[in-house]
Motif scaffolding. Sequence first.
Motif, short mmCIF file in Angstrom:
data_model
loop_
_atom_site.label_atom_id
_atom_site.label_comp_id
_atom_site.label_asym_id
_atom_site.label_seq_id
_atom_site.Cartn_x
_atom_site.Cartn_y
_atom_site.Cartn_z
N ALA A 54 0.85 -1.19 0.00
CA ALA A 54 0.00 0.00 0.00
C ALA A 54 0.88 1.24 0.00
CB ALA A 54 -0.92 0.00 1.22
N LEU A 55 0.38 2.42 -0.62
CA LEU A 55 1.13 3.68 -0.63
C LEU A 55 1.20 4.26 0.76
CD1 LEU A 55 -0.29 5.39 -3.84
CD2 LEU A 55 1.96 4.35 -3.53
N PRO A 56 2.25 5.06 1.06
CA PRO A 56 2.34 5.72 2.36
C PRO A 56 1.17 6.68 2.53
CG PRO A 56 4.44 5.82 1.18
CD PRO A 56 3.43 5.32 0.21
N ASP A 57 0.76 6.98 3.75
CA ASP A 57 -0.32 7.93 4.05
C ASP A 57 0.07 9.33 3.61
OD1 ASP A 57 -1.74 5.91 5.13
OD2 ASP A 57 -1.13 6.32 7.22
N GLN A 58 -0.93 10.09 3.10
CA GLN A 58 -0.69 11.48 2.74
C GLN A 58 -0.30 12.28 3.97
OE1 GLN A 58 -0.73 12.75 -0.28
NE2 GLN A 58 -1.24 10.76 -1.20
N GLN A 59 0.49 13.44 3.72
CA GLN A 59 0.89 14.29 4.85
C GLN A 59 -0.35 14.89 5.50
OE1 GLN A 59 3.46 17.06 2.88
NE2 GLN A 59 5.29 15.89 3.41
N SER A 60 -0.42 14.84 6.81
CA SER A 60 -1.59 15.33 7.54
C SER A 60 -1.53 16.84 7.68
CB SER A 60 -1.65 14.67 8.91
OG SER A 60 -0.44 14.90 9.63
N SER A 61 -2.72 17.50 7.72
CA SER A 61 -2.83 18.96 7.84
C SER A 61 -2.51 19.40 9.27
CB SER A 61 -4.23 19.42 7.46
OG SER A 61 -4.52 19.07 6.13
N VAL A 107 -4.96 23.28 7.90
CA VAL A 107 -4.00 24.10 7.15
C VAL A 107 -2.96 23.17 6.54
CG1 VAL A 107 -2.31 25.95 7.26
CG2 VAL A 107 -4.37 26.05 8.69
N ALA A 108 -2.82 23.22 5.23
CA ALA A 108 -1.82 22.39 4.56
C ALA A 108 -0.43 22.80 4.98
CB ALA A 108 -1.98 22.51 3.05
N PRO A 109 0.49 21.84 5.12
CA PRO A 109 1.86 22.17 5.53
C PRO A 109 2.52 23.12 4.55
CG PRO A 109 1.46 19.80 5.66
CD PRO A 109 0.29 20.38 4.94
N GLY A 110 3.40 23.97 5.07
CA GLY A 110 4.14 24.89 4.22
C GLY A 110 4.14 26.30 4.77
N ALA A 111 4.76 27.21 4.02
CA ALA A 111 4.86 28.60 4.42
C ALA A 111 3.50 29.28 4.32
CB ALA A 111 5.88 29.33 3.56
N PHE A 112 3.27 30.24 5.21
CA PHE A 112 2.00 30.97 5.21
C PHE A 112 2.26 32.40 5.66
CE2 PHE A 112 2.47 29.40 9.52
CZ PHE A 112 2.08 30.49 10.31
N GLN A 113 1.25 33.24 5.45
CA GLN A 113 1.30 34.64 5.89
C GLN A 113 -0.05 35.03 6.46
OE1 GLN A 113 3.39 37.96 3.71
NE2 GLN A 113 1.29 38.66 3.37
N LEU A 114 -0.03 35.67 7.61
CA LEU A 114 -1.25 36.17 8.25
C LEU A 114 -1.26 37.69 8.19
CD1 LEU A 114 -1.49 33.98 11.49
CD2 LEU A 114 -2.63 33.60 9.30
N GLY A 131 4.21 22.76 9.99
CA GLY A 131 4.62 21.43 9.58
C GLY A 131 3.45 20.46 9.53
N PRO A 132 3.66 19.26 8.98
CA PRO A 132 2.58 18.25 8.92
C PRO A 132 2.06 17.92 10.32
CG PRO A 132 4.45 17.62 7.55
CD PRO A 132 4.91 18.77 8.37
N GLY A 133 0.77 18.06 10.50
CA GLY A 133 0.14 17.74 11.77
C GLY A 133 0.49 18.67 12.91
#
Length: 367
Positions: A54-61, A107-114, A131-133
């Motif tokens: 089976a494929l690895p689990d997708q990165q969690s939000s 919120v998806a992992p990655g850079a963000f701006q508020l 980061g993930p999770g």
Amino acid sequence: MDVAGRVAWLGRLGLCVLLCCLPAPALAQSPQPPIVQGGQSAVPEPGAPGTSAALPDQQSSGSISGVVVDQSEGTIAGAQIRLTREDQSPSEEVLSDADGRFSLANVAPGAFQLTITSEGFSTEVFSGTVGPGQDYIVPQVVLAVATQVTQVTVGLTKVELAEAQIKDQEKQRVLGIIPNFYVSYVPDAVALTSKQKFELAWKSSLDPFTFIGVGAVAGAAQAGDEFSGYGQGAQGYAKRYGATYGDVVIGTFLGSAILPSLLKQDPRYFYKGTGSTRSRILYALASPVICKGDSGVWQPNYSYILGNLAAGGIANFYYPSSDRNGAGQVLGAALVRISESAVSAIFQEFIVRKLTRNPPARAPAQP
């Protein structure tokens, strides 16, 4: 059966007993050939039902949360928090609650701006990476009170603007000494009110140089024995001085205040300063008989003409009887004054401004 035949038969019998004793699953472990569908081998997809891979689990939000306060650390309710991403995905917006807290889920992992905004406060911008999770907690957001920028447009009334222009005119002095109050270097200066016309006439009549000039004229008249009925000596000079000053004051008030107020005309000379030399000379020569009305329309200069005639008539009451020649003298004196005014206007147009200190810039008026 000989001994060798018996041994071979017992070997085959033992092999059969051994095969019968093996468990059935052991026989099922042999590889199966692929199933052919449509001429191609149907190999099960990895991760599909019935497959062990089976494929690895997708990165969690993750999530982002924080609190918004003012400079005194009081919480700010209703502040708008806007989340944007570098990948230009749709932005998200939430409002802070009664305790100033806010939270953004999934919120998806990655850079963000508020971007945090609230009415009456300056805008704050915060950047980070979730980061993930991860439950990302934003440091306390402090909004400063917005600087109040008040733009005040000061609009002067026409009376106030005219007053300001008069103040500029009262600074105009030829060589820094001789008053040059009745010349406007602003081509569309605001019309004077009646009160301002009288104030300007009074200012001109009481100027120290006016008294000095009157003294010089009276001295020249006495030296030439003009108005001989006044006699000579100190008494004769005083009479000539009084008569000359009377001419100045009466002429100024009649031609520059009383009649301009009644006839709604402007008593000032409006400096032209542009155009050909010929056009400027003609403009100056016409100034004693053409003036600008309070409405801004050019018209016959009744105020100046009638003022000179009236001043000449009044002078007959204090001139010596031997120098009163009736209407002829009055008319002749008026014509002389008009001619003098025309010559003076030419000097104003070409010479006087260069010798006048503090002339205002030739900017159009803005009532």
